[in-house]
Enzyme design. Structure first.
Site, PDB file in Angstrom:
ATOM      1  N   HIS A 196       6.770  -1.745  -4.114  1.00 13.08           N
ATOM      2  CA  HIS A 196       6.554  -0.541  -3.138  1.00 13.08           C
ATOM      3  C   HIS A 196       7.013  -0.394  -1.739  1.00 13.08           C
ATOM      4  O   HIS A 196       6.860  -1.245  -1.558  1.00 13.08           O
ATOM      5  CB  HIS A 196       5.292  -0.335  -3.270  1.00 13.08           C
ATOM      6  CG  HIS A 196       4.559   0.505  -4.391  1.00 13.08           C
ATOM      7  ND1 HIS A 196       3.631   0.752  -4.824  1.00 13.08           N
ATOM      8  CD2 HIS A 196       5.187   0.935  -5.772  1.00 13.08           C
ATOM      9  CE1 HIS A 196       3.443   1.835  -5.481  1.00 13.08           C
ATOM     10  NE2 HIS A 196       4.718   1.489  -6.581  1.00 13.08           N
ATOM     11  N   GLU A 237       5.498   0.014   0.465  1.00 17.37           N
ATOM     12  CA  GLU A 237       4.696  -1.090   1.823  1.00 17.37           C
ATOM     13  C   GLU A 237       4.626  -2.545   1.598  1.00 17.37           C
ATOM     14  O   GLU A 237       4.361  -3.461   2.004  1.00 17.37           O
ATOM     15  CB  GLU A 237       2.816  -0.372   1.954  1.00 17.37           C
ATOM     16  CG  GLU A 237       2.595   0.951   2.043  1.00 17.37           C
ATOM     17  CD  GLU A 237       2.789   1.849   1.109  1.00 17.37           C
ATOM     18  OE1 GLU A 237       4.104   1.736   0.095  1.00 17.37           O
ATOM     19  OE2 GLU A 237       2.452   2.750   1.151  1.00 17.37           O
ATOM     20  N   CYS A 243      -0.720   3.360  -2.170  1.00 15.44           N
ATOM     21  CA  CYS A 243      -1.356   3.895  -3.441  1.00 15.44           C
ATOM     22  C   CYS A 243      -3.109   2.905  -3.749  1.00 15.44           C
ATOM     23  O   CYS A 243      -2.551   2.011  -2.548  1.00 15.44           O
ATOM     24  CB  CYS A 243      -0.102   3.125  -4.402  1.00 15.44           C
ATOM     25  SG  CYS A 243      -0.365   1.434  -4.353  1.00 15.44           S
ATOM     26  N   CYS A 248      -0.937  -0.713  -2.338  1.00 17.80           N
ATOM     27  CA  CYS A 248      -1.194  -1.354  -1.208  1.00 17.80           C
ATOM     28  C   CYS A 248      -1.758  -1.307  -0.342  1.00 17.80           C
ATOM     29  O   CYS A 248      -2.488  -1.546   1.249  1.00 17.80           O
ATOM     30  CB  CYS A 248       0.366  -0.220  -1.192  1.00 17.80           C
ATOM     31  SG  CYS A 248       2.066  -0.286  -1.407  1.00 17.80           S
TER      32      CYS A 248
END
Ligand code: ZN
Length: 153
Positions: free
Chosen positions: A56, A58, A82, A92
């Site tokens: 992801h 981040e 998320c 994240c």
């Protein structure tokens, strides 16, 4: 220390632009994230699927900052961090909290397509300042049209 709104908007626009680089994947969002330090300088950036097919935005950005003091940093993310994910943990939201980041700026909440995201609620409950700039959300939605604008989404 709160940056002026114009600066927040500029960094978040950069994060949105960054998300255009994400390799397409029908079952995942395209997200860009940029970590900016206390002094206003960029520390790291990342985007979805930058280094592998599940990473992801981040997570990718924060993965470049091991050992860096992020207590005064802000993370700009085009989409809400998320709070649940299907293929990997931690989330994240958990990574942001673990990194000690106390300020998050985002353009759009995650729609309930894949999971029920509560990133904003969890961050705020942990005392993190969460700023939403929803006027940039149209761009995020357009970039994620392949995921968000499908029947039933
Ligand atoms: Zn995530």
């Amino acid at each position: 220390m709160t940056p002026p709104p114009a600066l927040d908007r500029r960094w978040l626009q950069d994060a949105v632009d960054l998300s255009r680089r994400c390799p397409p994947k029908a079952t995942a969002y395209a997200v860009g994230a940029i970590v900016v330090g206390r002094d206003g300088a960029e520390l790291a950036r990342g985007y979805s699927r930058e280094t592998d097919s599940h990473v992801h935005a981040e997570e990718s950005a924060l993965g470049k900052l091991h050992g860096v003091d992020l207590s005064g940093a802000t993370i700009y993310s085009s989409l809400e961090p998320c709070s649940a994910r299907q293929r990997r943990s931690p989330t994240c939201t958990a990574l942001i909290l673990a990194a000690g980041i106390r300020r998050v700026v985002l353009a759009m909440r995650e729609p309930p397509i894949f999971v029920d995201c509560q990133g904003v609620e969890l961050l705020a409950a942990a005392g993190v300042e969460v700023v939403e700039l929803p006027d940039l959300a149209d761009q995020v939605r357009a970039i994620n049209r392949y995921v968000m604008d499908v029947p039933g989404a």
